[in-house]
Design an enzyme around this catalytic site. Sequence first.
Site, short mmCIF file in Angstrom:
data_model
loop_
_atom_site.label_atom_id
_atom_site.label_comp_id
_atom_site.label_asym_id
_atom_site.label_seq_id
_atom_site.Cartn_x
_atom_site.Cartn_y
_atom_site.Cartn_z
N THR A 14 43.34 -3.78 -16.85
CA THR A 14 44.16 -4.57 -16.49
C THR A 14 44.92 -4.39 -17.44
O THR A 14 46.85 -4.68 -17.52
CB THR A 14 43.37 -5.94 -17.08
OG1 THR A 14 42.80 -6.49 -16.31
CG2 THR A 14 44.12 -6.28 -17.93
N SER A 57 38.12 -0.61 -13.31
CA SER A 57 36.71 -0.19 -14.06
C SER A 57 35.44 -0.83 -13.40
O SER A 57 34.34 -0.18 -13.49
CB SER A 57 36.30 -0.57 -15.77
OG SER A 57 36.18 -2.35 -15.38
N THR A 86 37.93 -4.25 -18.55
CA THR A 86 36.82 -4.57 -19.08
C THR A 86 35.91 -4.82 -18.50
O THR A 86 34.59 -5.16 -19.05
CB THR A 86 37.48 -5.76 -19.57
OG1 THR A 86 37.43 -6.39 -18.73
CG2 THR A 86 38.64 -6.12 -20.39
N ASP A 87 35.81 -5.16 -17.04
CA ASP A 87 34.87 -5.36 -16.07
C ASP A 87 33.61 -4.55 -16.82
O ASP A 87 32.46 -4.85 -16.51
CB ASP A 87 34.88 -4.95 -14.98
CG ASP A 87 36.00 -5.89 -14.44
OD1 ASP A 87 36.08 -7.01 -15.15
OD2 ASP A 87 35.98 -6.13 -13.27
N1 ASP Z 1 39.04 -5.47 -12.89
C1 ASP Z 1 40.04 -4.33 -14.36
C2 ASP Z 1 38.76 -3.58 -14.35
O1 ASP Z 1 37.96 -3.43 -14.87
C3 ASP Z 1 39.57 -6.31 -15.70
C4 ASP Z 1 39.90 -5.56 -16.86
O2 ASP Z 1 40.28 -4.50 -16.80
O3 ASP Z 1 39.81 -6.68 -17.12
O4 ASP Z 1 39.27 -2.79 -14.44
#
Ligand code: ASP
Length: 339
Positions: A14, A57, A86-87
């Site tokens: 993100t 991620s 974050t995932d």
């Molecule tokens: N789907 C995204 C990832 O993990 C979510 C994020 O970055 O918060 O790449």
Amino acid sequence: MSKPRIHILALGGTIATRPDATGAMQMGLGADDLVAAVPLLSTVAEIGAETVSRVGSHSLGFEHLHALAAKIRGIDADGVVVTQGTDTLEETSFLLDLLLDLDIPVVVTAAMRNPSLTSADGPGNLLAAVRVAADPWVRKHARALGVVVAMLDEVYAAADVLKVHPTRLNAFASPQTGPLAALPEDRVVPLSLPVRDAMNATHARLGKVPGGAGLPIALLWMSIDEPGRLIEAMIAAPDHLGYRGAVIGAMGGGHTPERATDTLIRLAAAMPTVVSPRAGGGPLLEKTYGGPSSEIALRQAGLIWGGRLHPLKARVLLETCLRAGLDRKAMTELFAAWN
Ligand code: ASP
């Protein structure tokens, strides 16, 4: 005095998204874009920046993290910052911690709110992560801290940090231990050093871990009245569907539904099967309850006792043990260090 040299490696997530023509956020920004958005970075450190990938991620693989660890080992800098999604941050940071044992800080950060939103947290998190990597206390204790995660002005140990909410800004926490440091104003305030005995024992046992594609490890969450039919199918299938190990998200201090217990014991005979707390981490019981699906019975039946690690982290450790070629006895001893 010269500023510390901090190298930023951008993976995607993100923090690195931008809107497409429909307004949907797509992977797109690279390390240079992230750095350009935070002019203050150059007041804290001499910045190097490199785009490693533009991948969410949720789509990273073990092989990406092994390649990243190899890259980090080869970097000539005073500290490294990894930006990603974050995932899976709670898994990737722990895997990096298993693979790296460096005397420079390695700080992982990300963003919950994308760059198109008001009060996006990516720029602030990147600045905080660089501040942490450049901080004298962090640099002095880099090996004692291991890989750390900086999110929303707090710093967490990779072995303990969890993503505890899917959307809110304060989505990260270390419920077992609390943060290692806080970032008020422009300072890093140390709060504690992590207990690293289990990680140090793990590094000693693992030695040099080969990279390459991930080994399939099943994550099997136990819940009320679980009959274990999918696990039966897995045991009966040719080559166990390719799975090389399993982690059981067990109830309470290490318990499973009685109706699934025979199945789990047969699974443990078929492949290394680690019991880990579905409560999200914390030491498991070893010798309190009796009965067929108690911790005493499961341990005697050959299930590996996973210790205080969250099941997601236990799965990362099991995959790493298997690729390092550890046998069942060595794995059992290694996981015991985490209890
Ligand atoms: N789907 C995204 C990832 O993990 C979510 C994020 O970055 O918060 O790449």
